[in-house]
Motif scaffolding. Structure first.
Motif, PDB file in Angstrom:
ATOM      1  N   LYS A  58       0.903  -1.225   0.162  1.00  0.00           N
ATOM      2  CA  LYS A  58       0.014   0.193   0.229  1.00  0.00           C
ATOM      3  C   LYS A  58       0.948   1.426  -0.030  1.00  0.00           C
ATOM      4  CE  LYS A  58      -3.988  -2.159   2.322  1.00  0.00           C
ATOM      5  NZ  LYS A  58      -4.773  -2.116   3.609  1.00  0.00           N
ATOM      6  N   SER A  59       1.922   1.348   0.625  1.00  0.00           N
ATOM      7  CA  SER A  59       2.932   2.347   0.832  1.00  0.00           C
ATOM      8  C   SER A  59       3.571   2.586  -0.414  1.00  0.00           C
ATOM      9  CB  SER A  59       4.002   2.218   1.988  1.00  0.00           C
ATOM     10  OG  SER A  59       4.906   1.411   1.609  1.00  0.00           O
ATOM     11  N   LEU A  60       3.811   1.551  -1.359  1.00  0.00           N
ATOM     12  CA  LEU A  60       4.094   1.721  -2.810  1.00  0.00           C
ATOM     13  C   LEU A  60       3.081   2.152  -3.916  1.00  0.00           C
ATOM     14  CD1 LEU A  60       6.825  -1.087  -2.789  1.00  0.00           C
ATOM     15  CD2 LEU A  60       7.253   1.552  -2.956  1.00  0.00           C
ATOM     16  N   GLU A  61       1.925   2.075  -3.247  1.00  0.00           N
ATOM     17  CA  GLU A  61       0.751   2.358  -4.041  1.00  0.00           C
ATOM     18  C   GLU A  61       0.723   1.317  -5.157  1.00  0.00           C
ATOM     19  OE1 GLU A  61       0.938   6.299  -5.308  1.00  0.00           O
ATOM     20  OE2 GLU A  61       0.356   7.104  -3.460  1.00  0.00           O
ATOM     21  N   VAL A  62       0.853   0.011  -4.793  1.00  0.00           N
ATOM     22  CA  VAL A  62       0.823  -0.953  -5.891  1.00  0.00           C
ATOM     23  C   VAL A  62      -0.730  -1.742  -5.520  1.00  0.00           C
ATOM     24  CG1 VAL A  62       1.630  -3.373  -6.135  1.00  0.00           C
ATOM     25  CG2 VAL A  62       3.083  -1.570  -5.677  1.00  0.00           C
ATOM     26  N   ASP A  87       8.742  -2.392 -10.012  1.00  0.00           N
ATOM     27  CA  ASP A  87       8.946  -0.829 -10.664  1.00  0.00           C
ATOM     28  C   ASP A  87       8.630   0.213  -9.714  1.00  0.00           C
ATOM     29  OD1 ASP A  87       8.940  -2.379 -12.915  1.00  0.00           O
ATOM     30  OD2 ASP A  87       6.953  -1.889 -13.757  1.00  0.00           O
ATOM     31  N   LYS A  88       7.956  -0.208  -8.621  1.00  0.00           N
ATOM     32  CA  LYS A  88       7.882   0.986  -7.539  1.00  0.00           C
ATOM     33  C   LYS A  88       8.920   1.088  -6.654  1.00  0.00           C
ATOM     34  CE  LYS A  88       3.600   2.227  -8.729  1.00  0.00           C
ATOM     35  NZ  LYS A  88       2.618   3.304  -8.286  1.00  0.00           N
ATOM     36  N   LEU A  89       9.750  -0.189  -6.384  1.00  0.00           N
ATOM     37  CA  LEU A  89      10.664  -0.032  -5.463  1.00  0.00           C
ATOM     38  C   LEU A  89      11.973   0.784  -5.953  1.00  0.00           C
ATOM     39  CD1 LEU A  89      10.982  -3.703  -4.150  1.00  0.00           C
ATOM     40  CD2 LEU A  89      10.788  -1.714  -2.667  1.00  0.00           C
ATOM     41  N   VAL A  90      12.194   0.553  -7.267  1.00  0.00           N
ATOM     42  CA  VAL A  90      13.426   1.054  -7.702  1.00  0.00           C
ATOM     43  C   VAL A  90      13.103   2.592  -7.745  1.00  0.00           C
ATOM     44  CG1 VAL A  90      14.209  -0.975  -9.047  1.00  0.00           C
ATOM     45  CG2 VAL A  90      12.662   0.975 -10.149  1.00  0.00           C
ATOM     46  N   GLN A  91      12.101   3.282  -7.704  1.00  0.00           N
ATOM     47  CA  GLN A  91      11.792   4.679  -7.802  1.00  0.00           C
ATOM     48  C   GLN A  91      11.579   5.293  -6.396  1.00  0.00           C
ATOM     49  OE1 GLN A  91       8.144   5.234  -9.900  1.00  0.00           O
ATOM     50  NE2 GLN A  91       8.660   3.927 -11.647  1.00  0.00           N
ATOM     51  N   VAL A  92      11.806   4.356  -5.483  1.00  0.00           N
ATOM     52  CA  VAL A  92      12.073   4.877  -4.073  1.00  0.00           C
ATOM     53  C   VAL A  92      13.327   5.682  -3.839  1.00  0.00           C
ATOM     54  CG1 VAL A  92      11.848   4.572  -1.513  1.00  0.00           C
ATOM     55  CG2 VAL A  92      10.307   3.215  -2.968  1.00  0.00           C
ATOM     56  N   LYS A  93      13.303   7.182  -3.594  1.00  0.00           N
ATOM     57  CA  LYS A  93      14.343   7.908  -3.286  1.00  0.00           C
ATOM     58  C   LYS A  93      15.162   7.690  -2.182  1.00  0.00           C
ATOM     59  CE  LYS A  93      12.750  11.593  -6.612  1.00  0.00           C
ATOM     60  NZ  LYS A  93      12.923  10.504  -7.757  1.00  0.00           N
ATOM     61  N   ASN A  94      14.571   7.353  -0.851  1.00  0.00           N
ATOM     62  CA  ASN A  94      15.389   7.406   0.101  1.00  0.00           C
ATOM     63  C   ASN A  94      15.718   5.818   0.443  1.00  0.00           C
ATOM     64  OD1 ASN A  94      15.361   6.593   3.238  1.00  0.00           O
ATOM     65  ND2 ASN A  94      15.212   8.720   3.435  1.00  0.00           N
ATOM     66  N   ALA A  95      16.994   5.674   0.132  1.00  0.00           N
ATOM     67  CA  ALA A  95      17.688   4.468   0.647  1.00  0.00           C
ATOM     68  C   ALA A  95      17.297   3.405   1.644  1.00  0.00           C
ATOM     69  CB  ALA A  95      19.337   4.556   0.451  1.00  0.00           C
ATOM     70  N   ALA A  96      16.968   4.324   2.915  1.00  0.00           N
ATOM     71  CA  ALA A  96      16.591   3.376   3.997  1.00  0.00           C
ATOM     72  C   ALA A  96      15.354   3.029   3.949  1.00  0.00           C
ATOM     73  CB  ALA A  96      16.906   4.486   5.313  1.00  0.00           C
ATOM     74  N   ASP A  97      14.200   3.631   3.302  1.00  0.00           N
ATOM     75  CA  ASP A  97      12.815   3.360   3.030  1.00  0.00           C
ATOM     76  C   ASP A  97      12.840   2.301   2.168  1.00  0.00           C
ATOM     77  OD1 ASP A  97      11.936   5.418   4.809  1.00  0.00           O
ATOM     78  OD2 ASP A  97      11.550   6.766   3.449  1.00  0.00           O
ATOM     79  N   ARG A  98      13.620   2.375   1.170  1.00  0.00           N
ATOM     80  CA  ARG A  98      13.717   1.441   0.059  1.00  0.00           C
ATOM     81  C   ARG A  98      14.328   0.295   0.627  1.00  0.00           C
ATOM     82  NH1 ARG A  98      16.706   4.082  -3.353  1.00  0.00           N
ATOM     83  NH2 ARG A  98      18.665   2.952  -2.599  1.00  0.00           N
ATOM     84  N   LEU A 116      10.994  -6.107   3.664  1.00  0.00           N
ATOM     85  CA  LEU A 116       9.505  -6.844   4.147  1.00  0.00           C
ATOM     86  C   LEU A 116       9.063  -7.457   2.745  1.00  0.00           C
ATOM     87  CD1 LEU A 116       8.026  -3.653   5.660  1.00  0.00           C
ATOM     88  CD2 LEU A 116       8.437  -5.745   6.616  1.00  0.00           C
ATOM     89  N   LEU A 117       9.019  -6.943   1.654  1.00  0.00           N
ATOM     90  CA  LEU A 117       8.591  -7.607   0.455  1.00  0.00           C
ATOM     91  C   LEU A 117       9.182  -8.754  -0.273  1.00  0.00           C
ATOM     92  CD1 LEU A 117       7.128  -4.260  -1.003  1.00  0.00           C
ATOM     93  CD2 LEU A 117       5.827  -5.880  -0.021  1.00  0.00           C
ATOM     94  N   LEU A 118      10.559  -8.742  -0.294  1.00  0.00           N
ATOM     95  CA  LEU A 118      11.413  -9.474  -0.825  1.00  0.00           C
ATOM     96  C   LEU A 118      12.209 -10.289   0.121  1.00  0.00           C
ATOM     97  CD1 LEU A 118      12.816  -7.272  -3.773  1.00  0.00           C
ATOM     98  CD2 LEU A 118      10.652  -8.538  -3.765  1.00  0.00           C
ATOM     99  N   GLY A 119      12.440 -10.007   1.204  1.00  0.00           N
ATOM    100  CA  GLY A 119      13.238 -10.583   2.041  1.00  0.00           C
ATOM    101  C   GLY A 119      13.340 -11.923   2.568  1.00  0.00           C
ATOM    102  N   SER A 120      12.019 -12.561   2.391  1.00  0.00           N
ATOM    103  CA  SER A 120      11.656 -13.849   2.799  1.00  0.00           C
ATOM    104  C   SER A 120      12.420 -14.709   1.660  1.00  0.00           C
ATOM    105  CB  SER A 120      10.564 -14.219   3.194  1.00  0.00           C
ATOM    106  OG  SER A 120       9.511 -14.207   2.038  1.00  0.00           O
ATOM    107  N   ARG A 121      12.559 -14.276   0.475  1.00  0.00           N
ATOM    108  CA  ARG A 121      13.047 -15.148  -0.627  1.00  0.00           C
ATOM    109  C   ARG A 121      14.305 -14.480  -1.274  1.00  0.00           C
ATOM    110  NH1 ARG A 121       9.694 -17.445   1.479  1.00  0.00           N
ATOM    111  NH2 ARG A 121       7.522 -18.662   0.552  1.00  0.00           N
TER     112      ARG A 121
END
Length: 139
Positions: A72-76, A97-108, A114-119
């Motif tokens: 939701k925070s990425l508006e996906v 596509d949305k992750l690569v656009q997150v400007k703040n490195a810590a937020d990204r 959260l979204l990819l870390g389990s795999r």
């Protein structure tokens, strides 16, 4: 002398607003290499990530779920306009596509975890940042 003076002034003024961009063969090749490596990295993980996205998307309850909150925070969008669930592959691609656009490195990095870390391991997520995140994004 006034003819040369006019030519020099014209040349200086016509180039004054131009930005210098690096179009050297080395820079272009490096960007192409990064795009290729990004594609290979995503392709090597696509199946396992799609499976994980499928499980998460079809979970019974996701009201207070960090994974869904991250989407939701990425508006996906997880459903189409008629309310039907979107294909996990489409949601995964939208997420990337949305992750690569997150400007703040810590937020990204937090969202990647959260979204990819389990795999994807930390090292693989670092490669994702190196190969897939645009150079224009500030760390």
């Amino acid at each position: 002398m006034s003819r040369w003076f006019t030519i020099v002034i014209f040349a200086l003024l016509s180039g004054a607003g131009c930005e210098v961009t690096d179009h050297s063969p080395g820079h272009i090749t490096e960007q192409q290499d990064k795009r290729q490596l990004c594609s290979l990295l995503i392709a090597s993980h696509r199946s396992i990530l799609e499976s994980m996205f499928e499980v998460e998307l079809y979970a019974v309850s996701y009201e207070n779920d960090e994974w869904h909150d991250a989407l939701k925070s990425l508006e996906v969008a997880i459903s189409d306009p008629s309310g039907h669930p979107r294909n996990p592959s489409s949601v995964l691609q939208s997420t990337i596509d949305k992750l690569v656009q997150v400007k703040n490195a810590a937020d990204r990095m937090r969202l990647e975890y959260l979204l990819l870390g389990s795999r994807m391991s930390l090292e693989e997520r670092r490669r994702f940042d190196t190969y897939c995140v645009a150079d224009a994004v500030d760390d």
